[in-house]
Design a protein around this motif. Structure first.
Motif, PDB file in Angstrom:
ATOM      1  N   SER A 105      15.710 -13.584  81.225  1.00  0.00           N
ATOM      2  CA  SER A 105      14.259 -13.658  81.041  1.00  0.00           C
ATOM      3  C   SER A 105      13.863 -14.975  80.383  1.00  0.00           C
ATOM      4  N   ALA A 106      14.665 -15.448  79.405  1.00  0.00           N
ATOM      5  CA  ALA A 106      14.346 -16.720  78.745  1.00  0.00           C
ATOM      6  C   ALA A 106      14.470 -17.884  79.728  1.00  0.00           C
ATOM      7  N   VAL A 107      15.523 -17.875  80.554  1.00  0.00           N
ATOM      8  CA  VAL A 107      15.710 -18.937  81.540  1.00  0.00           C
ATOM      9  C   VAL A 107      14.566 -18.932  82.546  1.00  0.00           C
ATOM     10  N   ASP A 108      14.179 -17.756  83.024  1.00  0.00           N
ATOM     11  CA  ASP A 108      13.136 -17.692  84.052  1.00  0.00           C
ATOM     12  C   ASP A 108      11.758 -18.014  83.477  1.00  0.00           C
ATOM     13  N   LEU A 109      11.505 -17.658  82.241  1.00  0.00           N
ATOM     14  CA  LEU A 109      10.236 -18.050  81.624  1.00  0.00           C
ATOM     15  C   LEU A 109      10.141 -19.567  81.515  1.00  0.00           C
ATOM     16  N   ALA A 110      11.259 -20.202  81.210  1.00  0.00           N
ATOM     17  CA  ALA A 110      11.266 -21.668  81.181  1.00  0.00           C
ATOM     18  C   ALA A 110      11.082 -22.230  82.583  1.00  0.00           C
ATOM     19  N   ARG A 111      11.652 -21.567  83.584  1.00  0.00           N
ATOM     20  CA  ARG A 111      11.497 -22.038  84.963  1.00  0.00           C
ATOM     21  C   ARG A 111      10.046 -21.931  85.436  1.00  0.00           C
ATOM     22  N   THR A 112       9.305 -20.980  84.913  1.00  0.00           N
ATOM     23  CA  THR A 112       7.904 -20.874  85.315  1.00  0.00           C
ATOM     24  C   THR A 112       7.082 -22.055  84.816  1.00  0.00           C
ATOM     25  N   GLY A 113       7.588 -22.744  83.792  1.00  0.00           N
ATOM     26  CA  GLY A 113       6.842 -23.851  83.212  1.00  0.00           C
ATOM     27  C   GLY A 113       6.319 -23.554  81.828  1.00  0.00           C
ATOM     28  N   LEU A 114       6.669 -22.396  81.297  1.00  0.00           N
ATOM     29  CA  LEU A 114       6.238 -22.044  79.945  1.00  0.00           C
ATOM     30  C   LEU A 114       7.039 -22.889  78.963  1.00  0.00           C
ATOM     31  N   ARG A 115       6.360 -23.743  78.254  1.00  0.00           N
ATOM     32  CA  ARG A 115       7.027 -24.679  77.371  1.00  0.00           C
ATOM     33  C   ARG A 115       7.086 -24.153  75.948  1.00  0.00           C
ATOM     34  N   GLY A 116       8.057 -24.688  75.202  1.00  0.00           N
ATOM     35  CA  GLY A 116       8.148 -24.344  73.790  1.00  0.00           C
ATOM     36  C   GLY A 116       8.967 -23.087  73.558  1.00  0.00           C
ATOM     37  N   PRO A 117       9.171 -22.738  72.291  1.00  0.00           N
ATOM     38  CA  PRO A 117       9.943 -21.551  71.937  1.00  0.00           C
ATOM     39  C   PRO A 117       9.284 -20.276  72.464  1.00  0.00           C
ATOM     40  N   LEU A 118      10.111 -19.286  72.736  1.00  0.00           N
ATOM     41  CA  LEU A 118       9.650 -18.019  73.285  1.00  0.00           C
ATOM     42  C   LEU A 118       9.720 -16.951  72.207  1.00  0.00           C
ATOM     43  N   ALA A 166      14.677 -21.260  67.110  1.00  0.00           N
ATOM     44  CA  ALA A 166      13.535 -22.160  66.945  1.00  0.00           C
ATOM     45  C   ALA A 166      12.714 -21.678  65.765  1.00  0.00           C
ATOM     46  N   ALA A 167      11.722 -22.450  65.384  1.00  0.00           N
ATOM     47  CA  ALA A 167      10.893 -22.116  64.231  1.00  0.00           C
ATOM     48  C   ALA A 167      10.154 -20.810  64.471  1.00  0.00           C
ATOM     49  N   GLY A 168       9.896 -20.105  63.381  1.00  0.00           N
ATOM     50  CA  GLY A 168       9.113 -18.880  63.463  1.00  0.00           C
ATOM     51  C   GLY A 168       9.849 -17.710  64.066  1.00  0.00           C
TER      52      GLY A 168
END
Length: 519
Positions: free
Chosen positions: A279-292, A339-341
């Motif tokens: 899910s983290a890899v695919d969220l990044a593939r969608t273009g969602l930038r920054g920490p999840l 990542a932060a937070g």
């Protein structure tokens, strides 16, 4: 010459050269396959490779992603190259031990191999297996050619109490070893005594006799500059994407992390952890930038876990799954980087090169909507929707509709303007007809731009008039320019210089930013 006929003077002349051998043979186990007492030298050295021919994986160098049929990335010169080369060249003449110390994945073995190739290319390499130190030393002493003892991962070798560096120095035998820095004894550690732990893996009795080179995990600015100028795309990608300048670690971690991830999605493995990483890899593939954030990963991983078999896989608890994905694999590298937070991001090496090695499955349709909902600004929303347009057009149609209904029409404008700017005007017209509101004045102006680029000037003129009628006053300037080009504007019979209507997307939007209605 008959037995017993050697003159005493001749035997005495041999003593300085052969005496140390006799003493050492008595202290070592006989080499397997050699009859004790016959004094016949083992021929194992005949099978040893030279340093120049030594295979990198056999030397302990970890592979990276394959490129042009090669899993070994190009070597980037390191700041320690000359120092290590000089130490090895001196050890080749005088004997002695050279030790490269550093963290996991920092490039110790590659640094050692490249320096040895420069300093001692013709030396035969006796690679010491775990538990075979004494036999290797015996074989090295019998070898009549220049030879190098190679101990990669010194901390994994036992019986190091048999490593008499001083004795090997007398035989002019160099030793090259690598070690994880945490296994070095502290500087204040006392030398082992007869009653102490003389068999410690890395005691000062061994390390104290070595010339030590410390290799930092992080690359220096000069090394980073050389990496970015490297011809190997894997090295350039690592330099651009790695965190804390750990280029070596980034290059070697990708394949091992990919393998760990793929092996986890099974019964008895970590199927929920594997779904979290997916899910983290695919969220990044969608273009969602920054920490999840964790709540986003928790929601989206369920789609992949259900598709993989759900409860039939007997997935581990969520907390255990996060702990597995967060665990360090190579040095500081993890499948999910902190990542932060309290948020996380996937290891960047799983996104680009991994997809080349094994084309990933499609992003789950619902993950596109989760990514769109998590977008913090219009630009990110546009990136997600435009990526969906390229990867899954059927999903993208619904995303554009969501954006329009949410009032984010500027995202649609930017997509149309981008298509026009890329000379994909037919696609821009199709996109505007499918997703733009017919009463959207700026969308009609973009339609006029696309039509003008296609030299459909009558239609472009009509679209300009419609845009003006809907309230876009700037379309009057476009209309005037169009009429001037066609010789229909009073006072102007020639086109305006280098300023056709269809060349106008740059005036409407700033590259990389969502379009805005002028004024």
């Amino acid at each position: 010459m008959a037995a017993g006929a050697y003159p005493v003077e001749l035997l005495e002349s041999w003593r300085p050269n052969r005496g140390p051998v006799t003493g050492h043979w008595q202290a070592l186990h006989p080499v397997e396959g050699v009859a004790a007492g016959h004094g016949q030298a083992p021929a194992a050295w005949r099978l040893w490779p030279t340093v120049a021919d030594l295979d990198a994986p056999a030397a302990g160098v970890r592979p990276s992603w394959e490129h042009d049929g090669d899993t070994l990335p190009a070597y980037v010169p390191r700041d320690l190259d000359q120092r290590l080369t000089d130490l090895l060249a001196r050890a080749g003449v005088q004997g002695g031990m050279v030790l490269v110390a550093g963290e996991t994945g920092c490039g110790k073995s590659r640094l050692a191999l490249e320096a040895a190739r420069r300093a001692l290319p013709g030396y035969l390499v006796c690679q010491v297996p775990n538990g075979g130190l004494q036999a290797a030393i015996t074989a090295a002493m019998h070898c009549p050619e220049p030879r190098l003892l190679w101990l990669d991962g010194l901390e994994h070798h036992d019986r190091l109490q048999g490593l008499d560096v001083a004795e090997l120095r007398r035989w002019r035998i160099p030793i090259l070893a690598t070690v994880h820095i945490q296994h070095l004894p502290p500087p204040t550690a006392p030398h082992p005594t007869a009653g102490g732990n003389a068999g410690a893996v890395l005691s000062t009795a061994v390390v104290g006799q070595a010339s030590i080179v410390f290799l930092d995990r992080t690359w220096s600015p000069a090394e980073m500059q050389r990496a970015r100028a490297c011809a190997d795309p894997r090295v350039r990608s690592a330099a651009d994407q790695c965190t804390h300048r750990g280029v070596s670690e980034f290059l070697t971690a990708g394949p091992s992390l990919w393998a760990a991830w793929q092996a986890a999605g099974r019964i008895g493995g970590n199927p929920r952890g594997a779904a979290l990483v997916r899910s983290a890899v695919d969220l990044a593939r969608t273009g969602l930038r920054g920490p999840l954030p964790d709540d986003l990963l928790t929601r989206t991983h369920r789609y992949y876990l259900a598709d993989a078999g759900g409860a039939l896989l007997r997935p581990e608890p969520l907390e255990e799954a996060f702990a597995w994905a967060d665990g360090s694999r190579v040095g500081m590298t993890r499948l999910l980087q902190p990542a932060a937070g309290g948020a996380r991001r996937p290891f960047a090496g799983l996104l680009g090169d991994a997809a080349v090695q094994q084309p990933p499955e499609s992003v789950h349709p619902l993950v596109w909507f989760e990514a769109l909902g998590a977008a913090r600004d219009a630009e990110t929303a546009w990136v997600v929707a435009s990526n969906a347009q390229r990867e899954q057009p059927s999903v993208a149609a619904r995303l554009w509709r969501v954006l329009r209904e949410a009032g984010l029409t500027q995202v649609l404008w930017h997509q149309a303007a981008t298509l026009i700017q890329d000379n994909r005007c037919e696609e821009a017209l199709q996109f505007l007809s499918e997703h733009a509101d017919p009463a959207d004045a700026f969308a009609r102006r973009l339609t006029a731009l696309a039509l003008s680029e296609l030299d459909r000037l009558d239609e472009a003129e009509t679209a300009c008039r419609e845009a003006h009628a809907l309230g876009d006053t700037d379309s009057l300037a476009d209309l005037a320019q169009l009429l001037a080009e066609r010789g229909r504007l009073d006072g102007s019979r020639t086109p305006l210089p280098a300023c056709r209507l269809g060349r106008g997307p740059q005036r409407l939007v700033q590259p990389g930013c969502p379009a805005r209605r002028p004024g």
